[in-house]
Design a protein around this motif. Structure first.
Motif, PDB file in Angstrom:
ATOM      1  N   SER A 130      18.305  71.007  44.880  1.00 24.35           N
ATOM      2  CA  SER A 130      17.304  72.000  44.489  1.00 24.35           C
ATOM      3  C   SER A 130      17.711  72.696  43.197  1.00 24.35           C
ATOM      4  CB  SER A 130      17.108  73.029  45.599  1.00 24.35           C
ATOM      5  OG  SER A 130      16.599  72.426  46.766  1.00 24.35           O
ATOM      6  N   ASP A 131      18.980  73.089  43.098  1.00 25.02           N
ATOM      7  CA  ASP A 131      19.459  73.776  41.896  1.00 25.02           C
ATOM      8  C   ASP A 131      19.347  72.867  40.678  1.00 25.02           C
ATOM      9  OD1 ASP A 131      20.035  75.993  43.403  1.00 25.02           O
ATOM     10  OD2 ASP A 131      22.198  75.610  43.519  1.00 25.02           O
ATOM     11  N   GLY A 132      19.760  71.608  40.831  1.00 29.37           N
ATOM     12  CA  GLY A 132      19.704  70.678  39.704  1.00 29.37           C
ATOM     13  C   GLY A 132      18.284  70.385  39.257  1.00 29.37           C
TER      14      GLY A 132
ATOM     15  N   ARG B 119       6.549  50.518  54.585  1.00 32.52           N
ATOM     16  CA  ARG B 119       5.844  51.664  55.151  1.00 32.52           C
ATOM     17  C   ARG B 119       5.235  52.567  54.082  1.00 32.52           C
ATOM     18  NH1 ARG B 119       8.722  49.704  58.931  1.00 32.52           N
ATOM     19  NH2 ARG B 119       8.458  50.166  61.162  1.00 32.52           N
ATOM     20  N   GLY B 120       5.398  52.166  52.828  1.00 32.96           N
ATOM     21  CA  GLY B 120       4.706  52.888  51.769  1.00 32.96           C
ATOM     22  C   GLY B 120       5.565  53.707  50.838  1.00 32.96           C
ATOM     23  N   ALA B 121       6.900  53.545  50.912  1.00 32.57           N
ATOM     24  CA  ALA B 121       7.755  54.255  49.963  1.00 32.57           C
ATOM     25  C   ALA B 121       7.546  53.692  48.559  1.00 32.57           C
ATOM     26  CB  ALA B 121       9.226  54.118  50.365  1.00 32.57           C
ATOM     27  N   ASP B 122       7.669  54.557  47.571  1.00 28.89           N
ATOM     28  CA  ASP B 122       7.526  54.125  46.188  1.00 28.89           C
ATOM     29  C   ASP B 122       8.870  53.764  45.568  1.00 28.89           C
ATOM     30  OD1 ASP B 122       4.538  54.908  45.315  1.00 28.89           O
ATOM     31  OD2 ASP B 122       5.295  56.372  46.735  1.00 28.89           O
ATOM     32  N   ASP B 123       9.938  54.311  46.125  1.00 32.17           N
ATOM     33  CA  ASP B 123      11.270  54.025  45.603  1.00 32.17           C
ATOM     34  C   ASP B 123      12.279  54.301  46.695  1.00 32.17           C
ATOM     35  OD1 ASP B 123      13.184  53.270  43.743  1.00 32.17           O
ATOM     36  OD2 ASP B 123      12.375  54.570  42.168  1.00 32.17           O
ATOM     37  N   TYR B 124      13.517  53.829  46.492  1.00 32.85           N
ATOM     38  CA  TYR B 124      14.526  53.855  47.535  1.00 32.85           C
ATOM     39  C   TYR B 124      15.886  54.057  46.883  1.00 32.85           C
ATOM     40  CZ  TYR B 124      16.385  52.346  52.119  1.00 32.85           C
ATOM     41  OH  TYR B 124      16.985  52.293  53.341  1.00 32.85           O
ATOM     42  N   MET B 125      16.596  55.129  47.247  1.00 32.06           N
ATOM     43  CA  MET B 125      17.911  55.395  46.671  1.00 32.06           C
ATOM     44  C   MET B 125      18.942  55.580  47.780  1.00 32.06           C
ATOM     45  SD  MET B 125      17.488  57.666  43.252  1.00 32.06           S
ATOM     46  CE  MET B 125      19.175  57.204  42.855  1.00 32.06           C
ATOM     47  N   PRO B 126      19.973  54.729  47.787  1.00 33.01           N
ATOM     48  CA  PRO B 126      21.033  54.876  48.794  1.00 33.01           C
ATOM     49  C   PRO B 126      21.994  55.999  48.415  1.00 33.01           C
ATOM     50  CG  PRO B 126      21.521  53.019  47.369  1.00 33.01           C
ATOM     51  CD  PRO B 126      20.180  53.537  46.943  1.00 33.01           C
ATOM     52  N   LYS B 127      22.502  56.711  49.428  1.00 31.94           N
ATOM     53  CA  LYS B 127      23.541  57.712  49.220  1.00 31.94           C
ATOM     54  C   LYS B 127      24.904  57.027  49.223  1.00 31.94           C
ATOM     55  CE  LYS B 127      21.018  61.331  51.776  1.00 31.94           C
ATOM     56  NZ  LYS B 127      21.084  62.212  52.963  1.00 31.94           N
ATOM     57  N   PRO B 128      25.851  57.481  48.416  1.00 29.12           N
ATOM     58  CA  PRO B 128      25.731  58.516  47.386  1.00 29.12           C
ATOM     59  C   PRO B 128      24.957  57.978  46.172  1.00 29.12           C
ATOM     60  CG  PRO B 128      27.902  57.554  47.290  1.00 29.12           C
ATOM     61  CD  PRO B 128      27.221  56.930  48.490  1.00 29.12           C
ATOM     62  N   PHE B 129      24.355  58.874  45.413  1.00 38.02           N
ATOM     63  CA  PHE B 129      23.536  58.449  44.285  1.00 38.02           C
ATOM     64  C   PHE B 129      23.838  59.318  43.076  1.00 38.02           C
ATOM     65  CE2 PHE B 129      21.286  61.486  46.929  1.00 38.02           C
ATOM     66  CZ  PHE B 129      20.939  62.464  46.022  1.00 38.02           C
ATOM     67  N   SER B 130      23.430  58.841  41.932  1.00 39.10           N
ATOM     68  CA  SER B 130      23.566  59.592  40.692  1.00 39.10           C
ATOM     69  C   SER B 130      22.393  60.555  40.565  1.00 39.10           C
ATOM     70  CB  SER B 130      23.598  58.629  39.491  1.00 39.10           C
ATOM     71  OG  SER B 130      23.270  59.301  38.291  1.00 39.10           O
ATOM     72  N   PHE B 131      22.676  61.826  40.343  1.00 40.37           N
ATOM     73  CA  PHE B 131      21.597  62.799  40.176  1.00 40.37           C
ATOM     74  C   PHE B 131      20.729  62.437  38.975  1.00 40.37           C
ATOM     75  CE2 PHE B 131      19.842  66.538  38.092  1.00 40.37           C
ATOM     76  CZ  PHE B 131      19.054  67.050  39.110  1.00 40.37           C
ATOM     77  N   ASP B 132      21.353  62.020  37.884  1.00 38.57           N
ATOM     78  CA  ASP B 132      20.593  61.674  36.683  1.00 38.57           C
ATOM     79  C   ASP B 132      19.628  60.522  36.951  1.00 38.57           C
ATOM     80  OD1 ASP B 132      21.783  63.647  35.196  1.00 38.57           O
ATOM     81  OD2 ASP B 132      23.307  62.344  34.319  1.00 38.57           O
ATOM     82  N   GLU B 133      20.073  59.556  37.757  1.00 40.42           N
ATOM     83  CA  GLU B 133      19.183  58.431  38.084  1.00 40.42           C
ATOM     84  C   GLU B 133      18.034  58.904  38.963  1.00 40.42           C
ATOM     85  OE1 GLU B 133      19.156  54.022  40.225  1.00 40.42           O
ATOM     86  OE2 GLU B 133      21.051  55.121  40.028  1.00 40.42           O
ATOM     87  N   LEU B 134      18.329  59.754  39.937  1.00 41.39           N
ATOM     88  CA  LEU B 134      17.260  60.287  40.785  1.00 41.39           C
ATOM     89  C   LEU B 134      16.259  61.066  39.942  1.00 41.39           C
ATOM     90  CD1 LEU B 134      15.952  60.949  43.515  1.00 41.39           C
ATOM     91  CD2 LEU B 134      17.535  62.886  43.705  1.00 41.39           C
ATOM     92  N   LEU B 135      16.761  61.887  39.034  1.00 37.70           N
ATOM     93  CA  LEU B 135      15.870  62.674  38.178  1.00 37.70           C
ATOM     94  C   LEU B 135      14.979  61.765  37.341  1.00 37.70           C
ATOM     95  CD1 LEU B 135      14.980  65.398  37.031  1.00 37.70           C
ATOM     96  CD2 LEU B 135      16.902  65.267  35.422  1.00 37.70           C
TER      97      LEU B 135
END
Length: 218
Positions: free
Chosen positions: A18-20, A94-110
């Motif tokens: 949330s902060d990022g 089921r309709g997801a638009d994207d999929y990110m496994p943990k741990p992940f890069s915040f910059d990539e998620l952004l």
């Protein structure tokens, strides 16, 4: 500003994300259960959802299935510690638009959040919205009422589009100011433009909800 619904029950991760995201100029609302996620998503106020699979009351997959069954096209990025191909396929089917496994890069998620939100905005740009006697074509940037074209300045069009895209709902003054002018400090300007629109569309087209904002009734 992009409005994001974060569905994550792990407090430390949710707080960090949330902060990022807020630092990246993204408005974040956070819930920690699938039930709350469906309730908030149903309000229709978000541009994208980031959804954890391991929720305490139901799987994120169930949230996603129910969301799509309700007709929602809200973009969803799944976050999960499950990294199997089977789980990836399950989420996407089921309709997801994207999929990110943990741990992940915040910059990539952004980057992925911005991409999905931009695609949603691009799709909205081609929308045709009809409310009562008025028809607004986002792609052509044209507005008609009673079959007659209505000449609008760019700011007037932006404000009309915001109100019409939320027809039946109240758009707050703060939201209108932020959306059209990028600032909540132009209170008098909003009043002037509401008056302009009423002069072009009819005084009854835009209802004032005192102390809150405006509702387009057509």
């Amino acid at each position: 500003m992009t409005r994001l619904l974060l569905v994550e029950d792990e407090d430390r991760l949710a707080s960090s994300l949330s902060d990022g995201l807020r630092a990246a100029d993204i408005e974040v609302a956070r819930v920690g259960t699938g039930r709350d996620a469906l309730a908030r998503a149903g309000e229709g106020d978000f541009d994208i959802m980031v959804l954890d699979i391991g929720l305490p009351d139901m799987e994120g997959f169930t949230v996603l299935r129910r969301l799509r069954s309700s007709g929602s096209d809200l973009p969803v990025i799944i976050l999960t510690a499950r990294t199997s191909a089977e789980d990836t396929v399950r989420g996407l089917e089921r309709g997801a638009d994207d999929y990110m496994p943990k741990p992940f890069s915040f910059d990539e998620l952004l980057a992925r959040i911005r991409l999905r939100a931009r695609r949603r905005d691009d799709a909205a740009e081609d929308a045709v919205i009809r409310v009562g006697r008025c028809l607004l074509d986002m792609g052509a940037r044209e507005l008609e009422c009673d079959g007659e074209p209505v000449e609008l300045s760019p700011r007037e069009f932006q404000l009309a589009a915001l109100l019409m895209s939320h027809h039946g709902e109240v758009v707050s003054r703060a939201e209108a100011l932020e959306h059209v002018w990028g600032s909540a400090s132009k209170e008098n300007v909003l009043d002037v433009y509401i008056r302009y629109l009423r002069g072009r569309l009819g005084a009854e087209a835009i209802e004032t909800v005192r102390g809150v904002g405006y509702r387009f009734v057509g």
